[in-house]
Design a protein around this motif. Structure first.
Motif, PDB file in Angstrom:
ATOM      1  N   MET A 201       0.854  -1.203   0.000  1.00  0.00           N
ATOM      2  CA  MET A 201       0.000   0.000   0.000  1.00  0.00           C
ATOM      3  C   MET A 201       0.883   1.244   0.000  1.00  0.00           C
ATOM      4  O   MET A 201       1.849   1.348   0.744  1.00  0.00           O
ATOM      5  N   THR A 202       0.537   2.201  -0.838  1.00  0.00           N
ATOM      6  CA  THR A 202       1.324   3.416  -0.961  1.00  0.00           C
ATOM      7  C   THR A 202       1.160   4.282   0.286  1.00  0.00           C
ATOM      8  O   THR A 202       0.075   4.446   0.816  1.00  0.00           O
ATOM      9  N   ASP A 203       2.262   4.843   0.749  1.00  0.00           N
ATOM     10  CA  ASP A 203       2.204   5.734   1.896  1.00  0.00           C
ATOM     11  C   ASP A 203       1.396   6.970   1.556  1.00  0.00           C
ATOM     12  O   ASP A 203       1.392   7.452   0.423  1.00  0.00           O
ATOM     13  N   ARG A 204       0.720   7.497   2.570  1.00  0.00           N
ATOM     14  CA  ARG A 204      -0.019   8.742   2.393  1.00  0.00           C
ATOM     15  C   ARG A 204       0.949   9.889   2.160  1.00  0.00           C
ATOM     16  O   ARG A 204       2.029   9.933   2.759  1.00  0.00           O
ATOM     17  N   PRO A 205       0.579  10.850   1.303  1.00  0.00           N
ATOM     18  CA  PRO A 205       1.420  12.053   1.172  1.00  0.00           C
ATOM     19  C   PRO A 205       1.512  12.761   2.510  1.00  0.00           C
ATOM     20  O   PRO A 205       0.616  12.643   3.350  1.00  0.00           O
ATOM     21  N   ARG A 206       2.579  13.505   2.713  1.00  0.00           N
ATOM     22  CA  ARG A 206       2.730  14.229   3.973  1.00  0.00           C
ATOM     23  C   ARG A 206       3.369  15.583   3.738  1.00  0.00           C
ATOM     24  O   ARG A 206       4.086  15.776   2.752  1.00  0.00           O
ATOM     25  N   GLU A 207       3.077  16.508   4.621  1.00  0.00           N
ATOM     26  CA  GLU A 207       3.698  17.815   4.517  1.00  0.00           C
ATOM     27  C   GLU A 207       5.187  17.696   4.832  1.00  0.00           C
ATOM     28  O   GLU A 207       5.609  16.847   5.618  1.00  0.00           O
ATOM     29  N   VAL A 208       5.978  18.549   4.210  1.00  0.00           N
ATOM     30  CA  VAL A 208       7.418  18.557   4.429  1.00  0.00           C
ATOM     31  C   VAL A 208       7.718  19.238   5.760  1.00  0.00           C
ATOM     32  O   VAL A 208       7.154  20.295   6.064  1.00  0.00           O
TER      33      VAL A 208
END
Length: 261
Positions: A1-8
């Motif tokens: 499963m692809t990781d969720r996008p996250r803020e830098v």
């Protein structure tokens, strides 16, 4: 499963070479989606950003990848969003820069917000340089601090958070159409970020918090927002950002199984 996008969260200095770039952002996502690979040479050969040097195109492509390519669902939506008003385009570029640049996020979602609520809702170049110096510690030389302060002010001006380019610079808030607000909410719903859906620098930076935010949320067609005391129910009408775009922007019929409670 692809990781969720996250803020830098790691501070960097990319902003020193590339501010908000609203028109160039539009040029990027008009040509690129999650399935289309991009390189600077192609962008240069095809004049994506006009008659820019290859060196400048490399900088733009690097920054566009960071701001939009790191959020595949968002890039797919932006790529197919044909009718987008200038107000929507501006705040979307602002939010994506916030997501990928912690310095800009703190400046616009914290420092400027605090000053906007103060006795003198304005900022100056010297104040911005001082703020960057406070963030930097011993990290950057004064020349870099000045450059970053200039780019922070330029980006904030492009986002309509700063209304003039000469000191003292009055602070303002941009127009946030319903479609833009729904885009942000559905994007944040599938993104890891610090804060909550009702209290975060993305909403604060554009003047949406407290009772003002609640009132806007209750009127959004893509939500069934309710609040009773400390209990909040968003009533998400669509499964994710892509489904929101399919129905809200392109008029597709929603799949009943995709609706969220």
């Amino acid at each position: 499963m692809t990781d969720r996008p996250r803020e830098v969260t790691e501070v960097h200095t990319r902003l020193s070479k590339c501010a908000l770039e609203v028109d160039n952002s539009r040029a990027f996502w008009a040509r690129v989606d999650e399935e289309i690979s991009v390189n600077a040479q192609r962008a240069f050969d095809e004049y994506w950003f006009g008659a820019r040097s290859l060196a400048r195109v490399k900088i733009l492509v690097t920054n566009m990848r960071a701001r939009f390519g790191a959020f595949p669902s968002a890039l797919a939506v932006l790529h197919s969003w044909e009718q987008m008003s200038p107000d929507i385009r501006r705040v979307i570029c602002h939010w994506h820069l916030q997501l990928t640049d912690p310095l800009y996020r703190r400046f616009t979602g914290g420092y400027l917000t605090d000053r906007r609520c103060g006795l003198r809702p304005e900022v100056t170049r010297d104040l911005a340089v001082g703020w960057v110096s406070d963030q930097a510690g011993a990290r950057w030389k004064m020349s870099m601090r000045i450059e970053l302060a200039s780019k922070l002010l330029a980006a904030a001006h492009s986002a309509a958070l700063v209304t003039k380019i000469r000191d003292p610079r009055p602070l303002g808030v941009p127009r946030v159409p319903d479609e833009a607000l729904e885009y942000l909410l559905y994007l944040l719903r599938e993104t890891e970020f610090e804060g909550s859906m009702l209290d975060n620098p993305y909403l604060r930076s554009v003047g949406l918090e407290g009772a003002v935010l609640d009132e806007r949320l209750r009127k959004l067609p893509g939500l069934a927002f309710k609040r009773q005391g400390n209990l909040v129910d968003y009533g998400w009408k669509y499964r994710d950002l892509r489904m929101w775009a399919d129905v809200s922007l392109r008029g597709a019929q929603p799949c009943m199984a995709g609706a969220a409670s």
